[in-house]
Design an enzyme around this catalytic site. Structure first.
Site, PDB file in Angstrom:
ATOM      1  N   PHE A   1      13.216   4.763  11.341  1.00  0.00           N
ATOM      2  CA  PHE A   1      11.916   4.293  10.872  1.00  0.00           C
ATOM      3  C   PHE A   1      11.013   5.482  10.577  1.00  0.00           C
ATOM      4  CE2 PHE A   1       7.811   2.233  10.763  1.00  0.00           C
ATOM      5  CZ  PHE A   1       8.121   1.105  10.010  1.00  0.00           C
ATOM      6  N   VAL A   2      10.583   5.576   9.312  1.00  0.00           N
ATOM      7  CA  VAL A   2       9.809   6.734   8.884  1.00  0.00           C
ATOM      8  C   VAL A   2       8.368   6.372   8.510  1.00  0.00           C
ATOM      9  CG1 VAL A   2      11.778   8.130   8.132  1.00  0.00           C
ATOM     10  CG2 VAL A   2      10.745   6.498   6.528  1.00  0.00           C
TER      11      VAL A   2
ATOM     12  N   ASP B   1      14.661  -0.549   1.595  1.00  0.00           N
ATOM     13  CA  ASP B   1      15.332  -0.726   2.883  1.00  0.00           C
ATOM     14  C   ASP B   1      16.386  -1.829   2.713  1.00  0.00           C
ATOM     15  OD1 ASP B   1      15.616  -0.398   5.700  1.00  0.00           O
ATOM     16  OD2 ASP B   1      14.190  -1.993   6.085  1.00  0.00           O
TER      17      ASP B   1
ATOM     18  N   LYS C   1      17.173   3.866   1.865  1.00  0.00           N
ATOM     19  CA  LYS C   1      18.053   3.757   3.039  1.00  0.00           C
ATOM     20  C   LYS C   1      19.238   2.881   2.632  1.00  0.00           C
ATOM     21  CE  LYS C   1      14.503   3.478   6.705  1.00  0.00           C
ATOM     22  NZ  LYS C   1      13.889   2.467   7.625  1.00  0.00           N
TER      23      LYS C   1
ATOM     24  N   ARG D   1      -0.181   6.658   7.355  1.00  0.00           N
ATOM     25  CA  ARG D   1       0.034   6.673   5.898  1.00  0.00           C
ATOM     26  C   ARG D   1      -0.400   8.002   5.279  1.00  0.00           C
ATOM     27  NH1 ARG D   1       1.245   1.473   4.005  1.00  0.00           N
ATOM     28  NH2 ARG D   1       0.277  -0.237   5.127  1.00  0.00           N
TER      29      ARG D   1
ATOM     30  N   LYS E   1       0.825  -1.189   0.000  1.00  0.00           N
ATOM     31  CA  LYS E   1       0.000   0.000   0.000  1.00  0.00           C
ATOM     32  C   LYS E   1       0.868   1.251   0.000  1.00  0.00           C
ATOM     33  CE  LYS E   1      -3.244  -2.354   3.100  1.00  0.00           C
ATOM     34  NZ  LYS E   1      -3.595  -2.492   4.517  1.00  0.00           N
ATOM     35  N   GLY E   2       2.100   1.087   0.473  1.00  0.00           N
ATOM     36  CA  GLY E   2       2.983   2.235   0.702  1.00  0.00           C
ATOM     37  C   GLY E   2       3.213   3.135  -0.499  1.00  0.00           C
TER      38      GLY E   2
ATOM     39  N   ASP F   1       3.700   3.404   6.706  1.00  0.00           N
ATOM     40  CA  ASP F   1       2.955   3.213   7.944  1.00  0.00           C
ATOM     41  C   ASP F   1       3.802   2.669   9.077  1.00  0.00           C
ATOM     42  OD1 ASP F   1       3.192   0.530   6.718  1.00  0.00           O
ATOM     43  OD2 ASP F   1       1.915  -0.081   8.388  1.00  0.00           O
TER      44      ASP F   1
ATOM     45  N   GLU G   1       7.862   2.549  -5.714  1.00  0.00           N
ATOM     46  CA  GLU G   1       7.895   2.047  -4.336  1.00  0.00           C
ATOM     47  C   GLU G   1       8.051   3.218  -3.364  1.00  0.00           C
ATOM     48  OE1 GLU G   1       7.168   0.180  -2.127  1.00  0.00           O
ATOM     49  OE2 GLU G   1       8.435  -1.578  -1.903  1.00  0.00           O
ATOM     50  N   ASP G   2       7.593   3.024  -2.152  1.00  0.00           N
ATOM     51  CA  ASP G   2       7.756   4.078  -1.144  1.00  0.00           C
ATOM     52  C   ASP G   2       9.185   4.164  -0.637  1.00  0.00           C
ATOM     53  OD1 ASP G   2       7.569   1.587   0.093  1.00  0.00           O
ATOM     54  OD2 ASP G   2       6.024   2.156   1.529  1.00  0.00           O
TER      55      ASP G   2
END
Ligand code: IMP
Ligand code: MG
Length: 173
Positions: free
Chosen positions: A150-151, A101, A129, A163, A41-42, A157, A97-98
């Site tokens: 962590f963002v 990582d 990141k 979100r 969903k990001g 989310d 993509e959001d």
């Protein structure tokens, strides 16, 4: 305990960056169409805003994969929760993509999507990141490199919360 959110990237900084990415992508895909794949969903907020800034023809499809549970750590397990509606054969695919990582989700996704014979496949992420990478993945377009924190916000989310924040914030526990 309630967590606090500290602003890392303001709404204006994010919006300006998306406009810049949209311009770059429009130049790179001149004379072609972009088939954007939103990773749910990001990726939803970023996909919508980015699509609005792209001036070449755009088509959209959606996919959902899971690599995270309810916490903040990668399980390393990636599973397709919702597959694409359309075939990719001959299309110039841009995965949106959001955040990248560990890189596990995207390296897996790119591998399976390549087998569907797109004309090309590129990756665009709002946030990266790089320090956290465990699996190599080529990022073609990245909005911001951020530190290992962590963002949330702009689609990202923490336990399905935050979100809808119009900026990127760091979660302080
Ligand atoms: P990767 O497979 O470790 O690269 O994980 C990518 C996915 O993990 C992203 O699409 C996010 O859904 C989630 N993720 C990674 N870092 C964060 C973060 O800082 N906040 C929220 N979600 C994150
Ligand atoms: Mg995601």
């Amino acid at each position: 305990m309630e967590e606090k959110i500290r602003v890392l990237l303001s709404e204006k900084e994010v919006d300006d960056k998306i406009a810049e990415l949209g311009k770059k992508i429009s130049e790179d895909y001149e004379g072609k169409s972009v088939h954007m794949i939103c990773v749910l969903k990001g990726g939803i907020f970023f996909t919508c805003e980015l699509a609005k800034r792209i001036t070449v023809p755009v088509s959209l499809d959606f996919m959902s994969v899971s690599s995270y549970g309810a916490g903040t750590k990668s399980s390393g397990v990636v599973k397709i929760v919702k597959d694409l509606d359309e075939p990719l054969e001959g299309k110039d695919v841009l995965i949106v993509e959001d955040i990248i990582d560990s890189g596990r989700t995207l390296s897996y996704l790119i591998q399976i999507l390549k087998k569907r014979n797109p004309a090309s496949i590129r990756l665009c992420t709002l946030l990266d990141k790089p320090e956290r990478r465990v699996t190599d993945v080529k990022v073609d377009y990245a909005g911001f490199n951020i530190p290992d924190e962590f963002v949330v916000g702009y689609g990202l989310d923490y336990d399905q919360k935050y979100r809808n924040l119009p900026f990127i914030g760091v979660v302080e526990f």
